[in-house]
Design an enzyme around this catalytic site. Structure first.
Site, PDB file in Angstrom:
ATOM      1  N   GLY A  67      -3.752   1.829  -5.850  1.00  0.00           N
ATOM      2  CA  GLY A  67      -4.312   1.427  -4.562  1.00  0.00           C
ATOM      3  C   GLY A  67      -5.260   0.261  -4.732  1.00  0.00           C
ATOM      4  O   GLY A  67      -6.051   0.234  -5.668  1.00  0.00           O
ATOM      5  N   THR A  79     -11.190   1.711  -9.172  1.00  0.00           N
ATOM      6  CA  THR A  79     -10.834   2.773  -8.241  1.00  0.00           C
ATOM      7  C   THR A  79     -11.981   3.047  -7.295  1.00  0.00           C
ATOM      8  O   THR A  79     -13.105   3.282  -7.711  1.00  0.00           O
ATOM      9  CB  THR A  79     -10.426   4.084  -8.947  1.00  0.00           C
ATOM     10  OG1 THR A  79     -10.334   5.103  -7.948  1.00  0.00           O
ATOM     11  CG2 THR A  79     -11.432   4.552  -9.974  1.00  0.00           C
ATOM     12  N   ASP A 133     -12.184   5.638  -5.810  1.00  0.00           N
ATOM     13  CA  ASP A 133     -12.451   7.074  -5.958  1.00  0.00           C
ATOM     14  C   ASP A 133     -13.571   7.375  -6.952  1.00  0.00           C
ATOM     15  O   ASP A 133     -14.103   8.480  -6.955  1.00  0.00           O
ATOM     16  CB  ASP A 133     -11.178   7.800  -6.395  1.00  0.00           C
ATOM     17  CG  ASP A 133     -10.128   7.821  -5.297  1.00  0.00           C
ATOM     18  OD1 ASP A 133     -10.523   7.774  -4.119  1.00  0.00           O
ATOM     19  OD2 ASP A 133      -8.937   7.861  -5.615  1.00  0.00           O
ATOM     20  N   MET A 192     -11.675   8.810   2.400  1.00  0.00           N
ATOM     21  CA  MET A 192     -10.730   8.964   1.294  1.00  0.00           C
ATOM     22  C   MET A 192     -11.350   9.723   0.112  1.00  0.00           C
ATOM     23  O   MET A 192     -12.571   9.830   0.007  1.00  0.00           O
ATOM     24  CB  MET A 192     -10.255   7.593   0.827  1.00  0.00           C
ATOM     25  CG  MET A 192      -9.212   6.952   1.735  1.00  0.00           C
ATOM     26  SD  MET A 192      -8.708   5.325   1.075  1.00  0.00           S
ATOM     27  CE  MET A 192      -7.294   4.962   2.133  1.00  0.00           C
ATOM     28  N   GLY A 193     -10.491  10.176  -0.780  1.00  0.00           N
ATOM     29  CA  GLY A 193     -10.933  10.919  -1.961  1.00  0.00           C
ATOM     30  C   GLY A 193     -10.208  12.240  -2.063  1.00  0.00           C
ATOM     31  O   GLY A 193     -10.597  13.209  -1.434  1.00  0.00           O
ATOM     32  N   GLU A 202     -11.038  13.629   2.688  1.00  0.00           N
ATOM     33  CA  GLU A 202      -9.649  14.007   2.989  1.00  0.00           C
ATOM     34  C   GLU A 202      -9.183  15.148   2.092  1.00  0.00           C
ATOM     35  O   GLU A 202      -8.238  15.851   2.412  1.00  0.00           O
ATOM     36  CB  GLU A 202      -8.712  12.802   2.802  1.00  0.00           C
ATOM     37  CG  GLU A 202      -8.674  12.283   1.366  1.00  0.00           C
ATOM     38  CD  GLU A 202      -7.652  11.174   1.125  1.00  0.00           C
ATOM     39  OE1 GLU A 202      -6.709  11.031   1.917  1.00  0.00           O
ATOM     40  OE2 GLU A 202      -7.805  10.443   0.126  1.00  0.00           O
ATOM     41  N   GLN A 243     -11.609   1.251   4.413  1.00  0.00           N
ATOM     42  CA  GLN A 243     -12.632   1.556   3.418  1.00  0.00           C
ATOM     43  C   GLN A 243     -12.297   0.977   2.048  1.00  0.00           C
ATOM     44  O   GLN A 243     -13.185   0.815   1.225  1.00  0.00           O
ATOM     45  CB  GLN A 243     -12.879   3.063   3.336  1.00  0.00           C
ATOM     46  CG  GLN A 243     -11.689   3.879   2.914  1.00  0.00           C
ATOM     47  CD  GLN A 243     -11.812   5.339   3.322  1.00  0.00           C
ATOM     48  OE1 GLN A 243     -12.695   6.054   2.884  1.00  0.00           O
ATOM     49  NE2 GLN A 243     -10.927   5.782   4.187  1.00  0.00           N
ATOM     50  N   ARG A 244     -11.040   0.671   1.811  1.00  0.00           N
ATOM     51  CA  ARG A 244     -10.715   0.095   0.507  1.00  0.00           C
ATOM     52  C   ARG A 244     -10.412  -1.402   0.577  1.00  0.00           C
ATOM     53  O   ARG A 244     -10.173  -2.037  -0.447  1.00  0.00           O
ATOM     54  CB  ARG A 244      -9.564   0.843  -0.147  1.00  0.00           C
ATOM     55  CG  ARG A 244      -8.203   0.559   0.447  1.00  0.00           C
ATOM     56  CD  ARG A 244      -7.109   1.337  -0.276  1.00  0.00           C
ATOM     57  NE  ARG A 244      -5.807   0.847   0.099  1.00  0.00           N
ATOM     58  CZ  ARG A 244      -4.659   1.487  -0.111  1.00  0.00           C
ATOM     59  NH1 ARG A 244      -4.677   2.678  -0.669  1.00  0.00           N
ATOM     60  NH2 ARG A 244      -3.508   0.967   0.240  1.00  0.00           N
TER      61      ARG A 244
END
Lengths: 413, 413
Positions: free
Chosen positions: A15, A143, A145, A189-190, A245, A299-300
């Site tokens: 991503g 990332t 994340d 996200m996550g 999420e 968000q990304r």
């Protein structure tokens, strides 16, 4: 360590983020300027471009245009979600990679991604060693994340965190504007790690953020969640909630699981639609006005709200990968070692062995989440806040961002 | 015109925007500095605060803190959605307003909002005139929907447009990063007028935006839509679509309200808005990866991406309302008269009679939408692009915005 002369190739995977191009820029500029590196190639869509002999000739790019990568979100070289097979089971891809390496005299392999990409690096490196082909391999972390093992944090996380916290502060202003009250649920996200959802708590720390934050590090309890929301709503007339999420029940099943059976290329379940599902549940239970907001791709990729700290560090990690490889290192990922004390925040490069980084997920420590499991602690805030500092202000045309337009000229051997 | 000495009251109404506080700031600063205005009050939650005798004493606010309204999204005084009755049918509210006006010696009434708010202004003004109570009334325009009649554009529109165009440019980078292709559908606010959806076309004009844009000014045809998407996807391997939430079929029914047969595994109706519904339809039809994104509240509250032009003009309209009222005008709204020519863009205040502005919706001219009904023309771009120019950079604390924190001290007579 003797000098290794040869070409380098760099690819992006997984991503995209707002700053993955800054990492690539750091690597590309270092490579273009280094006399040991004879040619610089970019993989079109990561490892797939390498397998397809689809490489870009970076030496033919304009340097000023390349420099705009600092402000350009997403993966400029293109990305893929392709997992190399275990070479002991099927070495077709590896043979092909070796063939391409030989064709272009590639001696440096840089791969910019998350857990899976570090695994790819590791496998490629081992195969080349086994084949007696000298090639130095470095992973460059990326990332949102923030779940890579061993490094203080990951390039990309902070910009996503800054966007999430900023957006939550703005939604906080909006979602309490009426006299009639509202519950607002923001989905972040996550899948497995709650770093990004936790970033919503930075807004709370600034006095204008979610009342409740749920991370996947604790089990989700729908009854308790509804009671939490009701309590806040009754008390304040409004309630702002942030949920990862990846929140799941005690049995491990995702709260959003019923939504879709679709999976991405790595076999991960594809999530989404959680915010509206929870909004519906709260509405049925409390009877109040509820809105679900999914921050989704923005968000990304919201480079307009990137953290300058993140951009600078991303650049630094890309540059360090090239410099250390040329200096003789291989099989490492330049991670970050940071200090946060009375002298402020400091971040320096620490080389981490790929074998240690690959496929290990770093989660939010339980003690950085409050006991109730509905917010983050001051430790989390102290950890994350220095990372989102500074604005990365790029050039604008007519009030809109000016992104890099690379020529992407197909490389020839 | 003789001088009218007395207090003023200002309120905000309807959906908030990123810059409605700039309009209020323009009005408040002008009022605080004007010798004819004896006291300055803010309505808590618009006209409802007036009816409830719930006013803030703005004279007690710190001027430096007030100035931060320039960077603070949403309606700082609070908003409401309350429509005054026809005074010929029920004049209860009007009697109450007159009572409050007398209590605080309010001689200036400023109301900051969209169509309904201009209607409120108009009704209040007429009632006061009929009652022989001297009071000057000015509407201050606000609406991201840009649908107020008579003015070139509305404060709030440009900042939403800038956020939408910027976000679409970023999503464009992200949504085409993989080699595997994707259709991405972005849902944008605007129930009846397509100004905001059209703003997505500004990203396209910059070379990085939606391939298809659908406005509510033309009838939506699902078959044609699916054919459009398929054509682009087959050609480019990706397709980015922007749709107004207000798109409707030829019979007038909203696409978002259409019952779909889509249900989840448990037979529950599919949740989510228009974007996810259309995403589902495209997925079923084309079988490709599809993502629906709803920009939701952020398009109206993302002050971090506000247009400086919009902020400056919003301030100007608030200031003009106060200055013109003090100068003897009443029953007007300070609208914008603009020129766009070889000398660039110029915007000046034009007073518009409230009776002409109230309750009339301005839509995107059909000729500013392409013939196919799936994009905007250069005329639209030339109209909107100058409005989104400039960045409104506010103070930050730890990399996050510093919003105004008003004391909101309850006024006493």
């Amino acid at each position: 360590m003797s000098e290794l002369k040869g070409a380098c190739v760099i690819g992006q995977s997984g991503g995209p983020t707002s700053v993955i191009n800054s990492s690539v820029l750091g690597a590309l500029e270092a490579a273009l300027d280094n006399p040991s590196i004879t040619r610089v190639f970019g993989m079109a869509h990561g490892i797939k471009g390498l397998l397809n002999d689809d490489l870009y000739d970076i030496d033919k790019e304009d340097r000023d245009e390349l420099a705009l990568l600092r402000y350009t979100p997403s993966s400029a070289l293109g990305s893929c979600r392709y997992k190399l097979a275990d070479p002991d089971v099927d070495d077709t891809d590896y043979k092909r990679i070796l063939e391409i390496f030989k064709k272009y005299d590639i001696r440096y392999f840089f791969y910019n991604g998350g857990n899976d990409s570090m695994d790819t690096c590791n496998k490629v490196s081992k195969y080349m060693m086994k084949s007696g082909y000298e090639c130095r391999v470095m992973g460059i972390p990326k990332t949102i994340d923030n779940d890579l093992f061993g490094t203080d944090h990951c390039p990309g996380f902070a910009s996503a965190a800054k966007y999430i916290a900023t957006s939550c502060m703005e939604i906080y202003q909006d979602a309490r504007v009426y006299d009639t009250g509202m519950v607002c649920i923001v989905e972040i996200m996550g899948r497995h790690a709650g770093w990004l959802a936790g970033a919503a708590g930075l807004a709370t720390a600034m006095g204008a953020g979610p009342d409740l934050v749920y991370l996947p590090e604790t089990d989700f309890d729908m009854k308790k969640f509804l009671a939490d929301v009701k309590r806040i709503y009754d008390e304040k007339g409004n309630c702002l909630v942030a949920v990862s999420e990846g929140i799941h029940y005690a049995d491990g099943s995702f709260v959003s699981e019923a939504k879709t059976s679709a999976t991405d290329g790595f076999g991960h379940a594809q999530l989404g639609g959680l915010a509206s599902m929870l909004a519906d549940t709260v509405k049925n239970e409390l009877g109040c006005k509820v809105r679900g907001i999914e921050l989704s791709l923005l968000q990304r990729c919201a480079a307009h709200c990137a953290s300058k700290t993140d951009v600078d560090e991303s650049y630094m990690s890309g540059k360090a990968a090239v410099e250390n490889a040329v200096a003789g290192k291989t099989d490492y990922m330049p991670g970050f070692k940071c200090t946060r004390d009375e002298n402020g925040y400091k971040c320096e490069i620490e080389l981490l062995p790929l074998s240690e980084v690959a496929n290990t997920e770093k989660k939010v420590p339980r003690e950085w989440i409050n006991e109730e499991g509905n917010g983050v602690t001051q430790e989390f805030v102290d950890y994350a806040l220095p990372l989102i500092n500074g604005e990365n202000v790029g050039p604008k045309v007519s009030g809109l961002p000016r992104f890099a337009n690379l020529k992407k000229i197909k490389a020839e051997a």
